[in-house]
Each structure stands twice: as C-alpha cells, then as structure tokens.
Design an enzyme around this catalytic site. Structure first.
Site, short mmCIF file in Angstrom:
data_model
loop_
_atom_site.label_atom_id
_atom_site.label_comp_id
_atom_site.label_asym_id
_atom_site.label_seq_id
_atom_site.Cartn_x
_atom_site.Cartn_y
_atom_site.Cartn_z
N LEU A 1 -116.40 -50.95 43.88
CA LEU A 1 -117.13 -50.20 42.86
C LEU A 1 -117.99 -49.09 43.46
O LEU A 1 -118.83 -49.34 44.32
CB LEU A 1 -118.02 -51.14 42.05
CG LEU A 1 -117.27 -52.14 41.16
CD1 LEU A 1 -118.24 -53.14 40.56
CD2 LEU A 1 -116.50 -51.41 40.06
N GLU B 1 -114.82 -29.01 62.03
CA GLU B 1 -116.19 -28.52 62.21
C GLU B 1 -117.23 -29.57 61.82
O GLU B 1 -118.34 -29.56 62.35
CB GLU B 1 -116.39 -27.22 61.42
CG GLU B 1 -115.58 -26.03 61.93
CD GLU B 1 -114.13 -26.04 61.45
OE1 GLU B 1 -113.77 -26.90 60.61
OE2 GLU B 1 -113.35 -25.18 61.92
N ASP C 1 -116.96 -48.18 50.82
CA ASP C 1 -115.56 -47.82 50.52
C ASP C 1 -115.48 -46.49 49.78
O ASP C 1 -114.53 -45.74 49.97
CB ASP C 1 -114.81 -48.94 49.79
CG ASP C 1 -115.54 -49.51 48.58
OD1 ASP C 1 -116.72 -49.15 48.36
OD2 ASP C 1 -114.94 -50.31 47.85
N SER D 1 -126.08 -38.70 52.62
CA SER D 1 -124.94 -37.86 52.26
C SER D 1 -123.74 -38.61 52.82
O SER D 1 -123.59 -38.73 54.05
CB SER D 1 -125.06 -36.47 52.86
OG SER D 1 -123.92 -35.72 52.52
N HIS E 1 -127.32 -45.70 51.21
CA HIS E 1 -127.94 -46.28 50.01
C HIS E 1 -128.08 -47.79 50.13
O HIS E 1 -128.72 -48.41 49.29
CB HIS E 1 -127.14 -45.90 48.76
CG HIS E 1 -125.69 -46.26 48.83
ND1 HIS E 1 -124.77 -45.53 49.55
CD2 HIS E 1 -124.99 -47.27 48.27
CE1 HIS E 1 -123.58 -46.08 49.42
NE2 HIS E 1 -123.68 -47.14 48.67
N HIS F 1 -118.08 -14.16 66.07
CA HIS F 1 -117.28 -13.42 65.10
C HIS F 1 -118.02 -13.21 63.79
O HIS F 1 -117.47 -13.40 62.70
CB HIS F 1 -115.95 -14.13 64.85
CG HIS F 1 -115.02 -14.05 66.03
ND1 HIS F 1 -115.31 -14.67 67.21
CD2 HIS F 1 -113.84 -13.42 66.21
CE1 HIS F 1 -114.35 -14.43 68.08
NE2 HIS F 1 -113.44 -13.66 67.51
#
Lengths: 587, 587
Positions: free
Chosen positions: B150, B327, B118, B87, B40, B376
């Site tokens: 913040l 993962e 942070d 993300s 951002h 699996h």
C-alpha cells in the site's frame, strides 16, 4: 533479401509516411510515431527523412547551421519530430506517453517506435518507462536498443552483455528480442515479431558495432560525435554513394480517434469566507472543467489524495492516469499526451517537481503545452519538514523558457487560473497550498494570466505589500495590524508571477515608494526577484524589502514555521515599520 | 527463538551501536550505517534509537514538534542520520555512495543497511542505484524492501508480487532473498545470508502487512501517515506496552580507514593571454590539488572528456568514479562520499544538473558538503543546440539553501575557485565554459568566494558592465568598442554569483548610475536577478539593464548564438548607448 529490398520493407513496417505529415497526430491520427531517444543520432534521423523525400539534399547539408531546422539534436521545429531529445533517457518515457494515449485516449492502433542508445539505459528514467509501459500493457510500443558498447568516452557499464539487457527488459515485463543489429534478416524478423502484439511492449536488443564498415573508426573509442577525417574514403569503403528512396505504405486502419463525451457543466465555485485549500480547489475545478472539455486529462505521482487530483479521478476515471512515485515519467507522459493533442495536467508535491526538472526544461525545447501543478509549497505545510516543502519551485519554473507561473491564494481564483491554463501554450505551473485559507474573491471575478489584484488600497497608502498564496493572507493580517498603528498598506495579490503585471506594481511604487514582497519560498529566483526585475530600468525606484525563507526549515506547526522563516504577519508588519523609518531618515 | 532474543541478535547483526556515535564515520570508522530510504518510517527509526538508549522517552514524544531534532523525516540534525530522506528513492542511491566509499576509498569492512519502501521502487533513481551497486560489486550493501503493498493512496504497481521484485533485483545483478517480513526466523536467516558476501549486493524482499496486528488499520487503505484513532486499543492488541533495550555489539574489525598518499604539488597555472577553456582548467586544477590533498575524489556522468575530469582520472585513477549517464546517482554518490568524510567533486554538463535537482535540493537538507561542476553552460556551446545548453542552472543552484555559485572567466581564476571549493561547506557549484578563452589574470592573484574583480575602471566611468564567464569576454570587447565612441565602461567580473560582492556593485552604481548585466543564461534567477537583489533596499538606485538569453536557442556557431540571444559585444554596446541616452533624457 537484398539490402535495398530490406530498406523498402522496413519502411513499410515503420509506416514512415508519418514523417510526411505536419502535425501528424492531428492530420493523420493513424500514423505511427518514430522517436529518436538517442537524439545525437540526428544525422540518421535526418537521413531517414531524406530517404522518405521529406528533406532535400540541400537542406540535409544545413545540419547544425544557424537557421536550419536540422539542429544538432532533433526538435519539433521539424514537423515530424514529436519531442525534443538530446538529454538522454527522455525519448522512451515520452514515447510511453504517446503509446498510452494511443491505448487509453485516442484508442487508435498506431505504434510508437523508439531508438534508444545503450548509454542511456543507465538513466533511471528509462526504467520508469519500462515499468509503466508493461504496467499499462503497451504492446503498441517498440524500443530498439542500439547496443554498440561505446559511450561518449568509453565502454558502457554492460558493454556487449546483451543478455543482461534481455534479462532486465523481461524482468520489467517486456518481451525482449535479441538480434545482430547488422543482420537485415534478423532485423526483419524482429520487427515482424514486434507487430504481433501480445499485451507486452517489445524491446529489440540489437548488438551493433559503432562505425561499422569504416575501418578508421569501426569499434574504436574516441570518435563519438566527431566528423570523419576522410569521409570520401569512408563512402568508398561502404560501397560508394547511394541515394535510397523509401516509399512507405499508409496505415491500413482508418479509425478516428476516440473523443470523450462532454456536457455543459458549471464551474467549481465557493462562497467568500469559506475556508478551502487551493489544492482542493484545483482538483474540484479541474474535474468540473473536464466535464465540459473532453481534451482534459489528469496525471498524478501517487499523491492524488494530497494534490486532490483524486476529485478528477473519481469524476473522470478514464481520463485519469496514476503515475506512481515516478515524477520523471509523470512529466514525460504529459509531454507524450500533448503530442497527441490532449490537454494534460500533471500534479505532485511542488518539491518533487524538482525530480523532473530536466524533463520540464526539455518540455520547453519540445514546444510542449503541459500544465504542472505543485501542491504543499513552502514551510506552511508544517510538520512533515523540509524534504516535503517546495522552496525552489518558483525559481526553477520561472527559469524555463516561455513558462507561466501562477500562485493563487483563493479557491475561486484557483478555479479561474486552472481554466486559463487549459489553452495556455508552453509549460504552465500552478502552485497550490496545503492549508485551508479563506475564500477572498467572489466566483464571478476574473483573474487573467499576467494580471494581479489590488486587494487593499486607500487614497494614501504608506507602503505596498506584494504577496501570493499563503503569504497574501499573512500580508492582509499584517495590513490590519499596521492600520491599528496608523500605517496604511496597499496589498497586491501577485497571483501571476510570470508573466507579471508590471503596471500595477509601478503604480503601487509611485504611490507608496516602499514595497515589501513576502513569499513562502527561498529568496533567490522567487517573487522578490520577479518584482525587482520590474523595477530594473524604470524611472520609479522604490525601496524594496524582500521577505522569504532564508533558513533551513524544520518540523513545526504552519504558524510556527511561518514565524521561524520570518514571513508571518508579525514580521511583515515589523519589516514595514523598519523600512518606513529608514525612508524617513534617508529623506 | 523468542522475539526478545531475536531483537538482540538483530541488534548484533546490524551493529547498531553505530547510532550511538556522533559523526560516526569519523569517530568510529568501522561502524555500520543504517539509512531509512523510506524516510516517512521515521517513527520506527526513532524507536530504534530509543531501544538503543540514544533517545529518551521524553525526546521521543517531541516528534515533529518545533525545536525537536526528531523531525517528520530524518535529517542529519540527528548525529546518527547520514542523509536526509523523505524524497523517495534517494536513500538507496546515497547508500550506494557510502558503500562505494567503504570498498574503494576507506577500504573498511563496514556494511550499509537500507530500508526501502515498495512505493519508492517506482523511482528510476532506485534502479540507477541497483545498476551501480552491482557494477561496483558492493556486497557490503543490504537493501530491505518493505513490500506492504500500500502506497500513500492505494496499491503499488506490483502490489504483493514479490517475485517481480526478485526478478528485477536479480536482473540488475543483485542477490535477492524473499521472506515473510513478519517471520523473525526468516528475517534472521536472511540477515545471516546477507552477511556472507559473494561480491553482489543483497536485496531482502520482505512481504509485509501494513499496520500488522492492529485490526483497525491492518492491510487497509486510507491510513497512510495518519495517527491511530485509538492508540491504547492498538497497544493492547499488540500485547501491551513494551520497553525493549538493545545492546548491540561493536564491530569486530579495527581497521583504520585507508588514506591516499600525497605529496607537495604545484597548483595548475597558465600564462596570461593563453587560450584555455575554464572546463579544462577545472580538470587540471582539480588533478593538481588532489596530488596534495588525499581527501579529494572526482565523479563524472560519462562526459569526462567534455568536463575534463579525465585529467583527474588519469592522475588519480583510484579516486576517480565513472557514474555513467546517471546524474541522480552521480550526485547521490557524492553525498554518500562526504558522509564518510571525503571531498567529492561531481561533474557533468550544466544542463544535466537539472536531472539531479531533487538530489541537490535534498543534499542541502542533508547538510552535505558537495561540489558540483557544470560544463557547457549557455548558448556559447554552439552547434549541439538547446538540449545541451545549461540555461537554468544558475537559477536552480542559487535557490538551494546555503549554496555557493561560482562562474569563472579565466583559467587561473578557475584554479583558485576550485581550491576554495575544497573546504567550502554546503552545496557549491562551479559553472564552466566550453570555449577556450584568453587567460585574464596572473596565476598569483586571489579570487576569494564572495568577491568580484573590477577588470576595467577609470576615474570617470559612464556605465558599469557586470558579467561572468563567456560574457565577461564579450563585455570587455564591448568596452573597447564603447571607448572608441567616447564612452568609458567599468567592467566587473562577477565570478562569485552567490555569495555576491555587494560593496563593489554599490560602489560601481554610485560611480556610474547605470549598470548592464550580461549573462549566458535565461533572465529569471540568474546574474541579473542576483545584482537586482543587491539594490533592492540600498540608497543608491542605479538604472539596470539586464541582458540574458530571452529566446529559445538553436544550433549555430558560438558567435552566432551569442548574437541570436542578444548577449554579444555588439548588443552590449548598443544597450549601453540606449540606456545612456535614456538617462540623459530622463535627467
């Protein structure tokens, strides 16, 4: 102290009679909790149950057999198991939820004991749990880290560097106690220290030797999860058969769990035609519901001013939990809360539910009743771009066993669906929209889960548009455009995507023969697929056009991006015209 | 030092001319990398590009507009952006992959600089990155933590407790340097220190004030992501308009990236009728391919003895990476490797791909070419129970934009698909089976992505069975049983689920009118849905029965669990009989 004595005392300290109680939290709210985060140690857990007299010898040997509740990894099919484990790094985060409920919701001094493996300390979710546990001052939480050095296929990153675990635990604000995990006196002292709460959670770093005492496997790689070649020899080497019985003491405190005061409160409602984002309606509706229902709690992943859980936080600060940017811990805490009978709603952006997908999947295995709310779905969020857009969430959440997937288009409808989620079993998911959209339905209309709403219907419709959320508004605009051109569209609001209202769709298919689904989501696994499933094996075989986001979106205005993705009013109308021409040609 | 001078020197240290190069890693392999984990902060990143002369004033003001490559969050549509961020908690893990490639694959002394927020330090994935970076000795990695206290809606968990960040970084094996993030001399010294590699990655913990120098917003909550009310006043307050140009120096080293020696090597192959698990075939095939193709690397989430990447590790230890039970870092490392032009295959259990789902989703936004292998899958794993069963992976992976989803049933077919994945763009996913199953196809047959195989076909088939992986073997057995009863079944091996072979399915529908899909996966978003999509809008409208796992599975033998889920040979045959009766009744 003899080993026998030690086992007895261990039992007393752990207060393992908790494991005698079905629905322990409800019937014996003061009992401690015991969670095996290393779920593959299930034989040890089941042996503890046996020692406590809760499981018979016969049942014990049903381990991993069809029909046995003693599965390969523990699940709450066993009444003393709080949460399913087996996906590593999940037991501790869920335990944080249970302990947090003890501190801030139940306000009962039970403790939560967690057995962690050293391999799972590599999972980031473990450090989310460490972070939150110290931030919340959970001195009712004790994690025992079994540092046996050997993972499934070899040595862990830290091996036997127990000092490194101690440093990390301390740096994350925990009290750390390092012990020889085979020295019963040291274990005893560590548990005693753990009981002396000083505001910090406690990590007992136990250096152990895998397979200790059985020379065929002791401290040797390559035997993880494998049966012993000669179990009889192992029993002999360990000193022969033993049949321990532990009679643990009951909790000394008898405090009843705290309950929040409630009062009759009106549900949130809006005037038809007002413009309200469904995300805001969710926040307002939940705050209103919680005024009358003290079980409801809310959590958010540090985006409460976007998801509107901030409305709940303002109204019910004691029942609001800030989980910061830690979506795995967000969902795990919700799972932990429902272990204690609370009704959690956990919110973040729809896109970031993907961060916790393994936790959501496992919540279903845990038979957990949790409510998830994902805002900012789809391209219609606009300028922030694809990283912030939930475009896979319907597919992911629909695929979870026993899940419910809801997607309202109107503020009043949102309020009804939020209310319906409160007592909904399993994992339920509400998808909310960023943009303010017109309120479509009066506040007194009902929207049961599993239903749908025919918003527009004439005696003779040419086509059915099936949409939900933002695309319902586009579909209605497209229907207007088509009407001007002499095409009559039925419009179905598919607010309940799972379960789905089959009959309304079948009726629409029989009436119109052509269906167009429209969704602000990638085409795979979403609304289109859900509708196609309805007609897999019906006698009515409509022609179905599926509009969805088939591009990688960019930044742009919401209207531009709906256009870019081919799901705006113009392209809905165009698709209808094309399909109707195709049908008339093929007929 | 003047601020201008300082900017110049910063530019030299960062070697930001990397940002001038399209496909930087390929064309200028010695250039440093710069990753904004706090995506951002894109306006700052784009301003850096402007200062370096890579972006014009005109382009800069296209920020967040449709058609601009300067999106709300950075994506590799900009040639100097390695990975998409936005993300939170993903940039640093991907940077670990880039730095690890620099150390162990390219063996070029570039550095990777990462700007972290942070707030994102609360993400567990950040600590997976810290863990792996120190374990691998990545002193070519520098993370700058912007501690402005913040977050989006208020204070972070740690606020300005920079000492806590220092403790955590150090406990995870990093060198930590604490600075005032507004003091250019301190920044300068910190960067200088960071250049003196001592085997440890470096974290620069920079205490900053959000909105520093603009009194309307400085250190005030509630202005995150919002435009300034009076930008002209802010510019005045900051000392007026400035137009910095930075001319950074080029890398001093000219080393060519390391390339691994290769030799002609035969592909892995098996005899028809041998029993081989497709997971083992994957490992053997990949090891064989990599002997001849030095770009191929493999990673595993500490289950290499289950996924069979251990066969690769034995053959090519220098190109094998143990990612332990982490993962998210597993997938992030694969993304980082492909930034440098390597061809990564990342493997773990299919179920645990869900742990990295946000990273997989973002890999698509990153336009990353990564190959994922999930072993699996499904209930057929048997005794370990539902926590270990991939039952949502097809749905989740299909929903990723531009993805490829493959599911072989035979060892030779697996080898062909693994080979096809090597140069496949985007996110491709191979689903492998635990059980040993008979080799069905000779080694010289081709299985292109997007194809399917009609395994059984007569002149007059009554029904079509569509299956893949373990259920193909069940479908073949069911076809045998049906043949005994006079029912002829066509059997389609749908080894490529996405893209799907529409024509073969349409031909089968036209020939038989009835299709039964069988999958070891939950019903939503899987093979059934993929097949239904094919017939959404075709003129052929077959009746389609969809067999899938509609229960919560337990422990049991593979055969028992296939039966429990209703997807074994017996129930396939039964479903066919029921559907054929229904058809004859309805006709």
């Amino acid at each position: 102290m003899s080993e026998q004595q030690w086992w007895r005392e261990l039992g007393q300290q752990l207060r393992v009679d908790s494991i005698r109680a079905a629905d322990a939290a409800a019937t014996k709210p003061g009992n401690d909790h015991l969670i095996f985060s290393k779920g593959h140690a299930s034989p040890l857990l089941y042996a503890l149950y046996k020692a406590a007299g809760a499981v018979s010898d016969d049942e014990l040997v049903s381990f991993r057999k069809l029909g046995s509740r003693l599965e390969g990894h523990p699940t709450p099919e066993i009444p003393w198991v709080d949460v399913a484990t087996g996906s590593l790094g999940q037991g501790l985060p869920c335990a944080v939820g249970v302990a947090l409920a003890g501190k801030r919701l139940d306000r009962v001094p039970f403790r939560v004991w967690v057995l962690c493996g050293d391999s799972e300390m590599a999972e980031g979710s473990i450090w989310e749990a460490f972070d939150h546990a110290s931030h919340e001052g959970l001195d009712n939480l004790v994690a025992i880290i079994d540092v046996n050095r050997l993972g499934q296929r070899g040595e862990t990153m830290l091996g036997w560097d127990t000092a490194a675990y101690v440093r990390r635990a301390q740096a994350f604000g925990w009290r750390a106690v390092e012990i020889d995990g085979h020295d019963v006196e040291e274990i005893d002292r560590a548990y005693e220290q753990a009981l002396a709460g000083d505001g910090r959670p406690v990590a007992i770093i136990a250096r152990t030797v895998k397979g200790k005492g059985v020379s065929a496997v002791e401290n040797r790689n390559g035997f993880h999860g494998k049966p012993l070649a000669d179990p009889e020899a192992a029993i002999r080497e360990l000193g022969g058969r033993r049949d321990l019985t532990v009679r643990p003491s009951a909790p000394t405190h008898g405090a009843a769990p705290h309950r929040f005061a409630t009062a009759k409160a009106p549900a949130a409602s809006w005037e038809v035609g007002d413009k309200v984002a469904t995300r805001r309606a969710f926040g307002a509706a939940l705050a209103a519901l919680a005024a009358a229902d003290g079980r409801i709690v809310a959590l958010d992943g540090e985006v409460g001013n976007s998801t509107y859980t901030e409305l709940f936080a303002d109204a019910h600060p004691q029942r609001y939990f800030e989980m910061y940017i830690a979506e795995q811990q967000l969902v795990a805490t919700a799972v932990g809360f429902q272990v204690r009978g609370w009704v959690p709603f956990a919110a973040t952006f729809a896109a970031f539910m993907s961060r916790a997908y393994d936790f959501i999947r496992m919540a279903a295995v845990s038979r957990a009743d949790i409510r998830l709310v994902g805002s900012h779905c789809g391209v219609s969020i606009g300028q922030d771009g694809p990283s912030q857009m939930g475009l896979e969430d319907i597919a992911a959440l629909r695929a979870v066993h026993g899940s419910t997937v809801l997607y309202p288009s109107c503020a009043n409808q949102t309020a009804k669906l939020v209310a319906a989620m409160v007592d909904r079993p399993g994992v339920s998911y509400l998808r909310t929209t960023r943009a303010a959209t017109p309120v479509l339905y009066p506040a007194d209309e009902e929207f049961p889960i599993g239903g749908s709403r025919v918003v527009r219907c004439s005696g003779r419709d040419d086509v059915t548009l099936v949409a939900a959320g933002i695309t319902l508004h586009e579909a209605l605009a497209a229907a207007d455009e088509l009407a001007d051109q002499g095409v009559t569209a039925r419009v179905v609001d598919l607010y309940s995507i799972k379960p789905i209202d089959k009959q309304t769709l079948i009726d629409a298919a029989e009436a119109t023969g052509v269906i167009v689904t429209v969704e602000d989501h990638h085409p795979e696994g979403g609304i289109g697929d859900a509708v196609l499933e309805v007609f897999a094996d019906t006698s009515s075989r409509p022609r179905i056009g599926t509009l969805a986001v088939r591009v990688m979106p960019t930044s742009g205005t919401p209207a531009e991006l709906l256009g870019q993705a081919g799901i705006d009013r113009t392209q809905i109308a165009q698709t209808v015209r094309t399909l109707l021409v195709a049908r008339s040609t093929s007929v």
